[in-house]
Design an enzyme around this catalytic site. Structure first.
Site, PDB file in Angstrom:
ATOM      1  N   SER B  32     150.352  20.723  -8.673  1.00 43.64           N
ATOM      2  CA  SER B  32     149.264  20.820  -9.656  1.00 43.64           C
ATOM      3  C   SER B  32     149.244  22.182 -10.338  1.00 43.64           C
ATOM      4  O   SER B  32     148.583  22.359 -11.364  1.00 43.64           O
ATOM      5  CB  SER B  32     147.925  20.573  -8.967  1.00 43.64           C
ATOM      6  N   CYS B  33     149.941  23.155  -9.781  1.00 46.90           N
ATOM      7  CA  CYS B  33     150.005  24.499 -10.370  1.00 46.90           C
ATOM      8  C   CYS B  33     150.774  24.458 -11.701  1.00 46.90           C
ATOM      9  O   CYS B  33     151.484  23.500 -11.988  1.00 46.90           O
ATOM     10  CB  CYS B  33     150.723  25.467  -9.435  1.00 46.90           C
ATOM     11  N   ILE B  34     150.616  25.527 -12.459  1.00 46.69           N
ATOM     12  CA  ILE B  34     151.320  25.627 -13.742  1.00 46.69           C
ATOM     13  C   ILE B  34     152.200  26.881 -13.731  1.00 46.69           C
ATOM     14  O   ILE B  34     151.747  27.951 -13.302  1.00 46.69           O
ATOM     15  CB  ILE B  34     150.312  25.765 -14.900  1.00 46.69           C
TER      16      ILE B  34
END
Lengths: 197, 161
Positions: B32-34
């Site tokens: 879910s991180c960018i």
């Protein structure tokens, strides 16, 4: 516990330890019956760790791993995850189905892993509910497990996200599995949703 | 894979911001991180950040690389300090998957992406490409000396963005 916020302190960790030791025994018994071979499950650690360190829990961050995940709702929210390498998962499937040589995650192999996670998870949760130290989690409602195969770090980000939103440390409970004294490369992780230090 | 050896890319962990050039390579793994990657072609210099959440929770939290709203200005500031011109910097984004749909926080990946885009727009940094969303994790490999970015989803062919 305070509402939906799990508080990290020596008392709460002690409570989890009692509940999970009982859970580990029950899970070992259930798994032994299910697989038909003697398996024991041991509590490895209940540890709050910095978020960054938690990303190596399942090995190299870009190593593909499998994870059967049950989402817990009710008074105590979080996730219970049975994680294993392809090799370990296939070995589990082979033990259950008697079909050797499979090296792809087809419906049969996934089903064997999911059913194992379900039996293991429910044994753990039942033991926790029955534990005198954890009466307040009597209304835990587990979802059916879902199967995921992805990079270890991608999966761990998803598992720890709720905690990471409010804390820099994450709390998890890790267990080890043994068959005839030999360690199996399976990890059962329990991650409460929210936490206060 | 995740090391500092001569032949291995430097691993960008959650909350890290790395600046580089030349033959360096940066890598990270996303759920879910960018990953925010910025590049100035005139200086042949780039930066990579791995953000976890859209906004910083408290002012006292000094781990600014974790949050889109403060990591992006920090990246720009570091690049400018190294001689880059803000009007020549572009950005590309990867990650932001909804890893487990049953999770109450499954929208966080999308929120991360929206927050990153908003901050970049405010800073007048154009977003040239994204490889975001879906339900699968990604591995991102960034060449800060050329701006090249390779994205791999497990079991799929790698793509350049």
């Amino acid at each position: 516990m305070s509402g939906n916020h799990y508080v990290i302190n020596s008392n709460s960790i002690k409570q989890l330890e009692i509940a999970f030791k009982q859970g580990a025994t029950e899970a070992g018994n259930a798994l032994t019956q299910w697989i038909g071979k003697p398996i024991s499950v041991h509590l490895d650690s209940i540890t709050p760790v910095p978020l960054g360190e938690s990303m190596n829990l399942l090995g190299q961050p870009d190593e593909p791993v499998c994870c059967c995940i049950m989402h817990l709702e009710g008074a105590f929210r979080g996730r219970l995850a049975l994680a294993f390498s392809d090799e370990s998962g296939m070995a589990l499937s082979e033990m259950l189905t008697g079909i050797a040589g499979s090296n792809e995650w087809g419906e049969l192999e996934k089903s064997a892993a999911l059913e194992s996670a379900n039996i293991l998870g429910c044994a753990f949760l039942n033991a926790m509910v029955q534990s005198a130290a954890s009466k307040d989690i009597a209304t835990v409602l587990p979802s059916p497990p879902s199967f995921h195969r992805d990079y270890a770090m991608s999966l761990l980000q998803g598992l720890f996200l709720e905690q990471a939103m409010i804390a820099d440390r994450v709390l998890f409970v890790r267990t080890q599995f043994f068959m005839k004294g030999k360690a199996l490369v399976w990890h059962l992780l329990f991650i409460p949703d929210t936490l206060e230090s | 894979m995740a090391g500092n050896g001569n032949n291995l890319p430097r691993f960008v962990n959650m909350g890290d911001i790395l600046i580089g050039n030349g033959e360096e390579r940066f890598s990270t793994v996303l759920g879910s991180c960018i990953a925010i990657m910025m590049y100035d072609s005139s200086k042949k210099m780039g930066a990579m950040a791995h953000i976890l959440l859209p906004q910083r929770r408290t002012i006292g939290d000094d781990n600014i690389g974790k949050y889109a709203d403060v990591a992006i200005p920090e990246m720009i500031e570091q690049l400018v300090k190294k001689g880059c011109a803000i009007r020549k910097i572009w950005a590309k984004l990867a990650g932001g998957a909804a890893m487990f749909n049953a999770s109450s926080s499954f929208l966080i990946g999308e929120k991360n992406l929206v927050a990153a885009r908003e901050v970049l727009e405010k800073k007048s940094v154009p977003v040239l490409a994204t490889h975001c969303g879906g339900t699968k994790g990604r591995r991102a490999l960034f060449y800060p000396g050329s701006g090249k970015i390779i994205i791999t989803i497990n079991g799929e062919p790698e793509v350049e963005i």
